[in-house]
Design a protein around this motif. Structure first.
Motif, PDB file in Angstrom:
ATOM      1  N   UNK A  13      32.885 -65.055 -65.579  1.00 14.65           N
ATOM      2  CA  UNK A  13      34.233 -64.926 -65.012  1.00 14.65           C
ATOM      3  C   UNK A  13      35.134 -64.261 -66.042  1.00 14.65           C
ATOM      4  N   UNK A  14      35.994 -63.377 -65.531  1.00 17.28           N
ATOM      5  CA  UNK A  14      36.957 -62.694 -66.392  1.00 17.28           C
ATOM      6  C   UNK A  14      38.334 -62.921 -65.804  1.00 17.28           C
ATOM      7  N   UNK A  23      46.361 -68.451 -60.743  1.00 20.83           N
ATOM      8  CA  UNK A  23      47.211 -67.261 -60.587  1.00 20.83           C
ATOM      9  C   UNK A  23      46.736 -66.418 -59.409  1.00 20.83           C
ATOM     10  N   UNK A  24      47.601 -65.514 -58.963  1.00 17.85           N
ATOM     11  CA  UNK A  24      47.321 -64.638 -57.825  1.00 17.85           C
ATOM     12  C   UNK A  24      46.427 -63.484 -58.311  1.00 17.85           C
ATOM     13  N   UNK A  29      41.679 -56.048 -59.329  1.00 15.15           N
ATOM     14  CA  UNK A  29      41.485 -56.888 -60.520  1.00 15.15           C
ATOM     15  C   UNK A  29      40.035 -57.348 -60.576  1.00 15.15           C
ATOM     16  N   UNK A  30      39.465 -57.295 -61.771  1.00 14.98           N
ATOM     17  CA  UNK A  30      38.092 -57.789 -61.951  1.00 14.98           C
ATOM     18  C   UNK A  30      38.149 -59.293 -62.144  1.00 14.98           C
TER      19      UNK A  30
END
Length: 151
Positions: A13-14, A23-24, A29-30
């Motif tokens: 996970x990044x 967070x949204x 986004x990766x």
């Protein structure tokens, strides 16, 4: 949610920079990253080598392009000089031909005048028929020469 990956590997996970767990996530986004330690990088390495080789060849191609442009400019200059020289040559030839036409016309007029004089003198017997034939022949030759020069 079920996700599929085209390669085998370990999923990590990044989270986005400066974010919290809740967070949204924005489009693009990766959020996960698949790492395959045994992945085949041959094609990528080949492409990088090819790109490096092409970057190295770029200066020589730029030099060849500059040389070709210089040669093209030189040829254009030579063509313009040839055209100008040829025009001058043709203008001189035109002047020469016009001079030849004028000379032939003058010889024709002279021959016509000689025949006219001989015609008036033949009646009095001062000019022989042989001389009159010669003058008539010269008039015909002068006429043909003038016609040829004009054509």
């Amino acid at each position: 949610m079920t996700l599929r990956s085209p390669i085998d590997g370990t999923v990590s996970a990044k989270p986005p920079q400066g974010s919290t767990q809740l967070s949204v996530v924005h489009e693009g986004d990766a959020i996960l990253h698949v790492v395959n330690a045994r992945g085949d990088r041959v094609r990528l390495d080949d492409l990088r080598r090819q790109m490096s080789r092409m970057e190295n060849e770029r200066p020589s191609f730029a030099a060849k392009l500059a040389a070709a442009e210089t040669a093209q400019q030189d040829l254009a200059r030579q063509a313009a000089q040839f055209r100008d020289g040829r025009l001058l040559q043709l203008q001189a030839r035109i002047a020469e031909i016009q001079s030849a036409i004028e000379a032939a016309a003058a010889r024709r007029e002279e021959a016509v005048a000689a025949v006219e004089r001989a015609s008036s003198l033949i009646k009095s017997g001062s000019v022989s028929t042989v001389e009159m034939a010669r003058l008539t022949r010269e008039q015909a030759i002068a006429q043909q020469t003038a016609d040829f020069a004009r054509s």
